[in-house]
Structures are given as C-alpha cells and as structure tokens.
Design an enzyme around this catalytic site. Structure first.
Site, PDB file in Angstrom:
ATOM      1  N   ASN A  53       0.830  -1.211   0.000  1.00  0.00           N
ATOM      2  CA  ASN A  53       0.000   0.000   0.000  1.00  0.00           C
ATOM      3  C   ASN A  53       0.867   1.265   0.000  1.00  0.00           C
ATOM      4  O   ASN A  53       0.483   2.292   0.563  1.00  0.00           O
ATOM      5  CB  ASN A  53      -0.919  -0.001   1.230  1.00  0.00           C
ATOM      6  CG  ASN A  53      -2.027  -1.011   1.111  1.00  0.00           C
ATOM      7  OD1 ASN A  53      -2.757  -1.023   0.136  1.00  0.00           O
ATOM      8  ND2 ASN A  53      -2.146  -1.879   2.098  1.00  0.00           N
TER       9      ASN A  53
ATOM     10  N   ASP B 240      -6.486   5.894   1.517  1.00  0.00           N
ATOM     11  CA  ASP B 240      -6.478   4.451   1.757  1.00  0.00           C
ATOM     12  C   ASP B 240      -7.628   3.802   1.013  1.00  0.00           C
ATOM     13  O   ASP B 240      -8.165   4.361   0.076  1.00  0.00           O
ATOM     14  CB  ASP B 240      -6.562   4.133   3.249  1.00  0.00           C
ATOM     15  CG  ASP B 240      -6.340   2.641   3.536  1.00  0.00           C
ATOM     16  OD1 ASP B 240      -5.662   1.971   2.751  1.00  0.00           O
ATOM     17  OD2 ASP B 240      -6.863   2.148   4.538  1.00  0.00           O
ATOM     18  N   HIS B 241      -8.037   2.659   1.498  1.00  0.00           N
ATOM     19  CA  HIS B 241      -9.130   1.897   0.918  1.00  0.00           C
ATOM     20  C   HIS B 241     -10.430   2.215   1.647  1.00  0.00           C
ATOM     21  O   HIS B 241     -10.416   2.619   2.803  1.00  0.00           O
ATOM     22  CB  HIS B 241      -8.847   0.397   1.014  1.00  0.00           C
ATOM     23  CG  HIS B 241      -7.572  -0.005   0.360  1.00  0.00           C
ATOM     24  ND1 HIS B 241      -7.415  -0.032  -1.015  1.00  0.00           N
ATOM     25  CD2 HIS B 241      -6.373  -0.374   0.873  1.00  0.00           C
ATOM     26  CE1 HIS B 241      -6.186  -0.411  -1.307  1.00  0.00           C
ATOM     27  NE2 HIS B 241      -5.530  -0.618  -0.186  1.00  0.00           N
ATOM     28  N   GLY B 242     -11.555   2.004   0.942  1.00  0.00           N
ATOM     29  CA  GLY B 242     -12.849   2.218   1.559  1.00  0.00           C
ATOM     30  C   GLY B 242     -13.880   1.259   1.013  1.00  0.00           C
ATOM     31  O   GLY B 242     -13.655   0.551   0.039  1.00  0.00           O
TER      32      GLY B 242
ATOM     33  N   ALA C 295     -10.751   2.294   5.683  1.00  0.00           N
ATOM     34  CA  ALA C 295      -9.909   1.370   6.444  1.00  0.00           C
ATOM     35  C   ALA C 295      -8.862   2.107   7.268  1.00  0.00           C
ATOM     36  O   ALA C 295      -8.475   3.224   6.950  1.00  0.00           O
ATOM     37  CB  ALA C 295      -9.234   0.392   5.490  1.00  0.00           C
TER      38      ALA C 295
END
Length: 189
Positions: A35, A140-142, A148
């Site tokens: 990431n 980030d990721h969602g 997250a």
C-alpha cells in the site's frame, strides 16, 4: 520610519497571521509496502502544507510508517510519490515528513480524538477555532460507509459525521475541506 518598510512589515504580519489560522489532519489508513502510495501521498501532502506556510505544529499526521524502511523498499529511508524520467532523481517526500501517530497509534479512535481536539489521544490534536481553516486528507481503501485503518478497526461514516458535527458545534473552524481518496468515499457523508 520608512513608509515602504511599514507597509512591508504589515503585509508580512498579515501573511503570518493567515498561515497561523490553517490546520491540517493528514491520515494514511493503511500499512505494508503493498500500500506504498497511501503513505507516499500523505507525506507529499505534509510537504505541500509546509511549503504553503502551514506551521508544522498545526499539521497532524497519522501514518503507520512502515514503508520507508521496509525490506521491500529499493530506496531505504526514502519515499517517492510521483514517477520521474529515467535517470532523473525524484523528490523524497519522506525527508522532513513528521508523523505524529505511528504504528499501533494509527487508529480510527485517534482520528476522531484528533479532530475533536481530545488530548486523550496522547499527541497533537486540533486546537483550531472559529477563525481557522482546517484541511482533512485521508488516503487508503474504503467500502460503503467506512474507510480502512491499519489497526483498531475501521473509521465509520457515522463516527466521522459525529466528529464533524462536534467540530461545527464547538466552532473549531471557519472553513473546512475534507478530501478522502478511497473507494466509496462519498458514502462517508
């Protein structure tokens, strides 16, 4: 006293006062080298804030901080966030990038505490007021209704909205920009 000097002094004082009213909360919600871009992007955002006069003590950065010195990093101790032409060195955005909450401190609970100015977070928190301009950046990721975090669970939309309402009620900003770079980020509102 020279009138030109007085005008320049007044202009400098106004510029300083303006910059001192800016605050930033910057969050990388992931960890691991896979990431990479999230922490690279938040370090870049930190550098942009500094270059534009936001005082370092008014920038609060949460990032797991595990990629600069990862065994997978071909440039130990450095992070880059944009490609360059072959043979052209890039800008190391990690150099001078202060991270206030690292590792196990990078939680949704601490994001909320930072936004609400809650000193129980254990580090820097917003001390903004009704004249402040606040910038919130998350990378980030969602998924629907959440983004997250590397530890301690997700940051949920209802928690985030409660924090924003708290900030509004307690006059913690004059203007606020929220920039969330994650899938389904619109669902956070």
């Amino acid at each position: 006293m020279n009138s030109k000097f007085v005008k320049l002094s007044a202009l400098a004082a106004a510029a300083t006062a303006t910059a001192s009213d800016h605050w930033a909360v910057i969050v990388a919600g992931s960890n691991t080298y896979g990431n990479y871009r999230h922490q690279a992007d938040t370090c870049h955002a930190y550098q942009v804030m500094i270059k534009n006069g936001v005082p370092a003590d008014q920038i609060i950065h949460l990032a797991y901080d595990d990629i600069a010195n990862s065994g997978s990093n071909p440039f130990p101790g450095q992070i880059f966030n944009k490609p360059t032409a072959a043979g052209t060195p890039g800008d190391d955005v990690y150099a001078g990038c202060a991270i206030d909450y690292k590792g196990s401190q990078t939680t949704a609970a601490n994001v909320i505490k930072v936004l609400q100015g809650d000193a129980s977070a254990g580090g820097k928190v917003l001390k903004s007021d009704e004249n402040s301009k606040v910038f919130f950046y998350f990378a980030d990721h969602g998924a629907p209704g959440l983004v997250a975090m590397p530890v301690g669970g997700y940051l949920y939309a209802d928690q985030f909205n409660t924090a924003l309402e708290f900030m509004h009620t307690n006059k913690m900003y004059k203007e606020m920009v929220v920039y969330i770079e994650a899938c389904e980020s619109g669902s956070m509102f």
